[in-house]
Write a protein that holds these residues in place. Structure first.
Motif, PDB file in Angstrom:
ATOM      1  N   LEU A 161       0.812  -1.206   0.000  1.00 38.54           N
ATOM      2  CA  LEU A 161       0.000   0.000   0.000  1.00 38.54           C
ATOM      3  C   LEU A 161       0.851   1.264   0.000  1.00 38.54           C
ATOM      4  N   MET A 162       1.864   1.318   0.841  1.00 39.71           N
ATOM      5  CA  MET A 162       2.709   2.507   0.905  1.00 39.71           C
ATOM      6  C   MET A 162       3.520   2.688  -0.372  1.00 39.71           C
ATOM      7  N   ALA A 163       3.952   1.589  -0.981  1.00 42.12           N
ATOM      8  CA  ALA A 163       4.703   1.684  -2.233  1.00 42.12           C
ATOM      9  C   ALA A 163       3.843   2.283  -3.340  1.00 42.12           C
ATOM     10  N   VAL A 164       2.574   1.884  -3.390  1.00 42.29           N
ATOM     11  CA  VAL A 164       1.656   2.446  -4.390  1.00 42.29           C
ATOM     12  C   VAL A 164       1.470   3.937  -4.150  1.00 42.29           C
ATOM     13  N   ALA A 165       1.319   4.331  -2.883  1.00 42.51           N
ATOM     14  CA  ALA A 165       1.162   5.746  -2.548  1.00 42.51           C
ATOM     15  C   ALA A 165       2.399   6.542  -2.959  1.00 42.51           C
ATOM     16  N   LYS A 166       3.577   6.004  -2.698  1.00 42.89           N
ATOM     17  CA  LYS A 166       4.808   6.694  -3.072  1.00 42.89           C
ATOM     18  C   LYS A 166       4.940   6.809  -4.585  1.00 42.89           C
ATOM     19  N   LEU A 167       4.547   5.746  -5.296  1.00 44.65           N
ATOM     20  CA  LEU A 167       4.617   5.775  -6.756  1.00 44.65           C
ATOM     21  C   LEU A 167       3.664   6.825  -7.323  1.00 44.65           C
ATOM     22  N   GLY A 168       2.428   6.840  -6.804  1.00 42.87           N
ATOM     23  CA  GLY A 168       1.460   7.831  -7.271  1.00 42.87           C
ATOM     24  C   GLY A 168       1.924   9.250  -7.000  1.00 42.87           C
ATOM     25  N   PHE A 169       2.519   9.472  -5.827  1.00 37.90           N
ATOM     26  CA  PHE A 169       3.009  10.812  -5.492  1.00 37.90           C
ATOM     27  C   PHE A 169       4.173  11.225  -6.395  1.00 37.90           C
ATOM     28  N   SER A 170       5.061  10.278  -6.689  1.00 41.25           N
ATOM     29  CA  SER A 170       6.218  10.608  -7.527  1.00 41.25           C
ATOM     30  C   SER A 170       5.811  10.983  -8.951  1.00 41.25           C
ATOM     31  N   ARG A 171       4.654  10.484  -9.400  1.00 40.80           N
ATOM     32  CA  ARG A 171       4.194  10.774 -10.759  1.00 40.80           C
ATOM     33  C   ARG A 171       3.320  12.022 -10.831  1.00 40.80           C
ATOM     34  N   THR A 172       2.617  12.335  -9.770  1.00 45.21           N
ATOM     35  CA  THR A 172       1.647  13.437  -9.825  1.00 45.21           C
ATOM     36  C   THR A 172       1.941  14.558  -8.839  1.00 45.21           C
ATOM     37  N   PHE A 173       2.786  14.291  -7.831  1.00 43.03           N
ATOM     38  CA  PHE A 173       3.088  15.249  -6.759  1.00 43.03           C
ATOM     39  C   PHE A 173       1.824  15.673  -6.008  1.00 43.03           C
ATOM     40  N   SER A 174       0.874  14.766  -5.930  1.00 45.18           N
ATOM     41  CA  SER A 174      -0.360  15.030  -5.195  1.00 45.18           C
ATOM     42  C   SER A 174      -0.290  14.309  -3.841  1.00 45.18           C
ATOM     43  N   PHE A 175      -0.457  15.073  -2.753  1.00 44.84           N
ATOM     44  CA  PHE A 175      -0.374  14.490  -1.413  1.00 44.84           C
ATOM     45  C   PHE A 175      -1.593  13.625  -1.095  1.00 44.84           C
ATOM     46  N   TRP A 221      -4.921   8.933   1.260  1.00 46.35           N
ATOM     47  CA  TRP A 221      -5.653   7.699   0.964  1.00 46.35           C
ATOM     48  C   TRP A 221      -4.998   6.501   1.667  1.00 46.35           C
ATOM     49  N   ALA A 222      -3.665   6.469   1.633  1.00 45.35           N
ATOM     50  CA  ALA A 222      -2.956   5.369   2.287  1.00 45.35           C
ATOM     51  C   ALA A 222      -3.226   5.368   3.789  1.00 45.35           C
ATOM     52  N   ALA A 223      -3.165   6.556   4.411  1.00 44.65           N
ATOM     53  CA  ALA A 223      -3.438   6.655   5.846  1.00 44.65           C
ATOM     54  C   ALA A 223      -4.862   6.191   6.160  1.00 44.65           C
ATOM     55  N   ALA A 224      -5.817   6.585   5.303  1.00 43.93           N
ATOM     56  CA  ALA A 224      -7.205   6.189   5.521  1.00 43.93           C
ATOM     57  C   ALA A 224      -7.373   4.679   5.390  1.00 43.93           C
ATOM     58  N   LEU A 225      -6.682   4.069   4.439  1.00 44.43           N
ATOM     59  CA  LEU A 225      -6.797   2.623   4.245  1.00 44.43           C
ATOM     60  C   LEU A 225      -6.129   1.857   5.387  1.00 44.43           C
ATOM     61  N   TYR A 226      -5.015   2.383   5.889  1.00 46.52           N
ATOM     62  CA  TYR A 226      -4.401   1.755   7.074  1.00 46.52           C
ATOM     63  C   TYR A 226      -5.351   1.839   8.271  1.00 46.52           C
ATOM     64  N   LEU A 227      -6.024   2.975   8.415  1.00 40.04           N
ATOM     65  CA  LEU A 227      -6.999   3.122   9.496  1.00 40.04           C
ATOM     66  C   LEU A 227      -8.136   2.110   9.353  1.00 40.04           C
ATOM     67  N   VAL A 228      -8.578   1.890   8.127  1.00 40.69           N
ATOM     68  CA  VAL A 228      -9.642   0.909   7.890  1.00 40.69           C
ATOM     69  C   VAL A 228      -9.171  -0.492   8.279  1.00 40.69           C
ATOM     70  N   LEU A 229      -7.953  -0.851   7.873  1.00 39.70           N
ATOM     71  CA  LEU A 229      -7.407  -2.164   8.233  1.00 39.70           C
ATOM     72  C   LEU A 229      -7.337  -2.339   9.747  1.00 39.70           C
ATOM     73  N   VAL A 230      -6.837  -1.321  10.430  1.00 40.17           N
ATOM     74  CA  VAL A 230      -6.709  -1.399  11.888  1.00 40.17           C
ATOM     75  C   VAL A 230      -8.076  -1.492  12.555  1.00 40.17           C
ATOM     76  N   GLU A 231      -9.039  -0.726  12.055  1.00 40.41           N
ATOM     77  CA  GLU A 231     -10.374  -0.746  12.649  1.00 40.41           C
ATOM     78  C   GLU A 231     -11.054  -2.096  12.446  1.00 40.41           C
ATOM     79  N   VAL A 232     -10.882  -2.675  11.274  1.00 41.42           N
ATOM     80  CA  VAL A 232     -11.447  -4.010  11.031  1.00 41.42           C
ATOM     81  C   VAL A 232     -10.831  -5.028  11.987  1.00 41.42           C
ATOM     82  N   LEU A 233      -9.513  -4.970  12.131  1.00 36.77           N
ATOM     83  CA  LEU A 233      -8.842  -5.886  13.059  1.00 36.77           C
ATOM     84  C   LEU A 233      -9.308  -5.662  14.496  1.00 36.77           C
ATOM     85  N   ARG A 234      -9.456  -4.404  14.877  1.00 32.87           N
ATOM     86  CA  ARG A 234      -9.885  -4.097  16.248  1.00 32.87           C
ATOM     87  C   ARG A 234     -11.252  -4.701  16.542  1.00 32.87           C
ATOM     88  N   ARG A 235     -12.153  -4.572  15.587  1.00 31.75           N
ATOM     89  CA  ARG A 235     -13.505  -5.102  15.786  1.00 31.75           C
ATOM     90  C   ARG A 235     -13.512  -6.627  15.821  1.00 31.75           C
TER      91      ARG A 235
END
Length: 238
Positions: free
Chosen positions: A189-203, A208-222
């Motif tokens: 996930l982080m590699a995809v985010a870094k690749l997208g940023f390197s091509r578009t310079f859009s933060f 999106w990566a932070a939000a998806l990590y939060l989703v993963l953690v929340e699913v695990l927590r539940r």
């Protein structure tokens, strides 16, 4: 100031169309890496916990040294050592038939995460075994149960309930730590985010990566909360 234009700036539909599937693919790679390494680490951690409580001094010392090294050094250093350090010994690994392991960043990351989490899980299991009162062992012996039966039928269920909370914390920490796998070219996930940023310079990619990590953690927590409630239902019958 309206919130809607701000949200529109955070979610570019064109970027989402171009990279959305890759972000989801990165989530799958991250989930697979964490699930496999945590499962293998649990098996190795249980063996290390047994060794730590063994009557054989050599086993105790060896397991203690392993745990000390992998808990005391940074996971990033361990990952770099396996991939860039051991990976440079090509002739040695080819002679041993292990070059397939050290030439592949995925396997190196999997090995690093497995060894690291095994050290932490070993201490969790050892602590949970010690938390079971001595009276449980004595009662099992009084009933004529063998040592193996006593452990798996009496001690293990109680220690697992004690260890579940710390194991859940370790799993969540491993999810977040898995982001460093991108540093050795694992396409997570982080590699995809870094690749997208390197091509578009859009933060936005990092948001999106932070939000998806939060989703993963929340699913695990539940899920962990449900498992804990299920295993401990006899403690709260009402």
């Amino acid at each position: 100031m309206s919130l809607f234009p701000f949200l529109q700036n955070l979610i570019d539909s064109d970027l989402l169309d171009r990279y959305g599937s890759q972000m989801l693919s990165g989530v799958w790679v991250t989930a697979k890496l964490v699930a496999i390494s945590f499962s293998l680490g649990a098996v190795l951690g249980l063996l290390l916990a047994f060794a730590r409580t063994s009557h054989l001094r050599m086993l105790r010392n060896a397991s203690a040294a392993f745990i000390y090294v992998f808990r005391g050094s940074p996971l990033l250093a361990q990952l770099f050592l396996l991939y860039y350090g051991f990976g440079s010994l090509r002739d040695l690994w080819e002679s041993l038939g292990l070059w397939w392991l050290f030439r592949d960043s995925w396997y190196c990351a999997l090995l690093a995460f497995t060894l690291n989490t095994a050290a932490y899980q070993a201490e969790i299991f050892r602590g949970s075994f010690a938390a079971v009162s001595a009276g449980q062992y004595e009662a099992a012996k009084a009933l004529g149960l063998s040592q193996r039966t006593c452990f798996w039928r009496v001690v293990w269920p109680q220690s697992l309930l004690i260890a579940l909370g710390p194991l859940g914390n370790e799993l969540i920490l491993l999810v977040k730590a898995s982001a460093i796998a991108s540093l050795v070219t694992v396409y997570d996930l982080m590699a995809v985010a870094k690749l997208g940023f390197s091509r578009t310079f859009s933060f936005q990619f990092y948001l999106w990566a932070a939000a998806l990590y939060l989703v993963l953690v929340e699913v695990l927590r539940r899920v962990l909360k449900r498992i804990d409630r299920r295993l401990g239902r006899h403690l709260n019958p009402l």
